[in-house]
Design an enzyme around this catalytic site. Structure first.
Site, short mmCIF file in Angstrom:
data_model
loop_
_atom_site.label_atom_id
_atom_site.label_comp_id
_atom_site.label_asym_id
_atom_site.label_seq_id
_atom_site.Cartn_x
_atom_site.Cartn_y
_atom_site.Cartn_z
N HIS A 78 0.87 -1.20 0.00
CA HIS A 78 0.00 0.00 0.00
C HIS A 78 0.89 1.24 0.00
CE1 HIS A 78 -4.00 1.94 1.18
NE2 HIS A 78 -3.15 2.93 0.92
N HIS A 83 1.50 5.26 -1.70
CA HIS A 83 1.12 6.40 -2.54
C HIS A 83 2.41 7.02 -3.09
CE1 HIS A 83 -3.13 6.42 -1.29
NE2 HIS A 83 -2.65 5.95 -0.15
N LEU A 84 2.59 6.84 -4.39
CA LEU A 84 3.82 7.37 -5.02
C LEU A 84 3.63 8.78 -5.54
CD1 LEU A 84 5.76 5.01 -7.45
CD2 LEU A 84 6.58 6.13 -5.38
N ARG A 85 2.36 9.21 -5.70
CA ARG A 85 2.07 10.50 -6.35
C ARG A 85 2.50 10.45 -7.82
NH1 ARG A 85 -1.34 10.82 -2.38
NH2 ARG A 85 -0.63 11.83 -0.46
N ASN A 144 -5.12 6.84 -6.52
CA ASN A 144 -5.91 8.06 -6.28
C ASN A 144 -5.15 9.32 -6.69
OD1 ASN A 144 -4.14 7.67 -4.09
ND2 ASN A 144 -5.46 8.79 -2.68
N LYS A 146 -8.92 -0.92 -6.29
CA LYS A 146 -9.09 -0.24 -5.01
C LYS A 146 -10.47 0.38 -4.91
CE LYS A 146 -7.79 1.67 -1.08
NZ LYS A 146 -6.71 2.62 -0.81
N HIS A 186 -10.66 0.74 1.16
CA HIS A 186 -10.56 1.74 2.22
C HIS A 186 -11.86 1.62 3.01
CE1 HIS A 186 -9.23 5.75 3.90
NE2 HIS A 186 -10.45 5.59 4.40
N HIS A 193 -5.08 -0.80 5.71
CA HIS A 193 -4.72 0.03 6.87
C HIS A 193 -5.75 -0.06 8.00
CE1 HIS A 193 -7.45 2.61 4.69
NE2 HIS A 193 -6.54 3.00 3.81
N LEU A 229 -5.92 9.05 7.54
CA LEU A 229 -7.22 8.40 7.51
C LEU A 229 -7.05 6.94 7.07
CD1 LEU A 229 -9.50 11.17 5.95
CD2 LEU A 229 -9.56 10.29 8.30
N ASP A 268 0.81 2.54 3.64
CA ASP A 268 -0.04 3.70 3.36
C ASP A 268 0.77 4.99 3.41
OD1 ASP A 268 -2.32 5.06 2.61
OD2 ASP A 268 -3.15 5.16 4.64
N HIS A 299 2.36 14.64 1.80
CA HIS A 299 1.79 15.93 1.44
C HIS A 299 2.84 16.98 1.80
CE1 HIS A 299 -2.35 14.59 0.70
NE2 HIS A 299 -2.23 13.82 1.76
N ALA A 328 -4.85 14.65 5.07
CA ALA A 328 -4.61 13.40 5.78
C ALA A 328 -3.51 12.62 5.09
CB ALA A 328 -5.90 12.57 5.81
#
Ligand SMILES: [Zn+2]
Length: 356
Positions: free
Chosen positions: A21, A23-25, A50, A108, A145, A183, A228, A256, A260, A272
């Site tokens: 899990h 988030h690479l952006r 996302n 997802k 999620h 998560h 979150l 996760d 940011h 979050a």
């Protein structure tokens, strides 16, 4: 590898972990994350979809994968496993395209509005049932999620409400579908997963193993501990610890990690997400050691997830040494921004390196 029941306190080797899990952006932010990731540690990384706009089609996922491989430093040998973002309109045929591509590892499900960039998520579960059934037929797992989004439900109760109200409906509508409850943060979720069939598993983040919700307010408001699902009670955290201590193959590593820019966290309405990709295994080692079960770390990090996703277990190893390292106070992020990493400024007792 060391005997699983007696890992030496000075350090040990274990198979390379996988992060199921992440988030690479995208764009310059992705380049920063790829630069921060330790070399030779995580092998497979399940890439969350996302983005804005979200990655809803196989074609988009393959293009995103190509951007990742293009941006990836030559000495970072991660293998991105791609995911599709499920919307009310994802047709069953898209599942066939995903499976046939060989590059999509999961789909997802975000309930619409649950977290960062989830506005395109599922609003009506009846609409997605044919697609979920096709996933069960084709053997493509669903990552969830698991929070309800009804604003009248207390933010600390949204996962438990999802687990009791929504999850049984999804399971009943698509028998045999492999599901990862992502998560997890609550006793309700941990107990549900433990008692469900072998097709149901869960990822657990380092922050939810290390902290309860008091950490959000320790001496003041701590925006960098806001994620979150939000941190929960000590009883919930204890249930997560029990889950990993049990050694059950249903629980595995998924950070996760979700960066940011500092200004977007320290704001009137802060985002979050907790950014742990740079020291993820060190943070898990800290959590498992505090819980007195560091012998459970290798299988949690390197075997259970690979087995669930039906990819081969890693054979290359990492060395986990009792060598203190201090997490940087901040890291560069994207164009002219910085990100505050998980456990910023703190000294961690473990250092992880690729085994020479
Ligand atoms: Zn996430």
């Amino acid at each position: 590898m060391a005997d699983a029941t007696s890992l030496p306190s000075a350090g040990f080797t274990m198979p390379r972990p996988d992060d199921f899990h992440l988030h690479l952006r995208d764009g310059p932010e992705m380049a920063s994350v790829l630069g921060h990731m330790p070399r030779g540690v995580m092998h497979r990384v399940l890439i969350m979809p996302n983005l804005q706009p979200p990655v809803t089609t196989t074609e988009q996922a393959l293009a995103y994968r190509a951007r990742i491989l293009e941006a990836k430093p030559a000495d970072l040998d991660i293998e991105p496993l791609m995911t599709l973002y499920l919307t009310d309109k994802t047709p069953p045929e898209e599942i066939d395209a995903a499976v046939d591509s060989g590059a999509i590892a999961a789909v997802k499900l975000y309930p619409a509005g649950a977290t960062t960039n989830s506005d395109s998520g599922v609003t009506d579960y009846d609409l997605v049932m044919p697609t979920l059934r096709r996933m069960a037929e084709r053997g493509l797992p669903l990552c969830i999620h698991g929070e309800v989004t009804d604003p009248s439900v207390d933010v600390f109760e949204r996962e438990a409400a999802f687990v009791s109200e929504r999850l049984p409906l999804v399971l009943a509508a698509a028998p045999g579908l492999r599901i990862v409850l992502e998560h997890i943060t609550t006793r309700a979720a941990a107990e549900f997963v433990a008692s469900a069939g072998p097709n149901v598993a869960a990822t657990i983040t380092p922050q939810h193993l290390l902290f309860n919700r008091n950490e959000l307010f320790r001496g003041g408001l701590r925006p960098h501990m806001y994620c979150l699902p939000i941190l929960k009670t000590e009883d919930d955290r204890a249930a997560l610890i029990d889950a990993v201590r049990s050694g059950s193959p249903k629980f595995f590593l998924g950070t996760d990690s979700a960066p940011h820019a500092r200004g977007r966290k320290e704001s009137d309405c802060g985002c979050a997400g907790i950014y742990s990709a740079h020291t993820a295994l060190e943070a898990y080692a800290l959590a498992f050691e505090r819980a007195g079960c560091i012998d459970r770390l290798p299988a949690f990090a390197s075997q259970h997830g690979a087995d669930f996703y039906k990819v081969s277990r890693n054979t290359a190893e990492v060395t986990v040494s009792r060598k203190a390292r201090t997490v940087p106070a901040e890291l560069s992020f994207g164009e002219d921004c910085v990100v505050v990493p998980f456990l910023a400024g703190q000294e961690l007792p473990w250092t992880v390196e690729a085994t020479a």
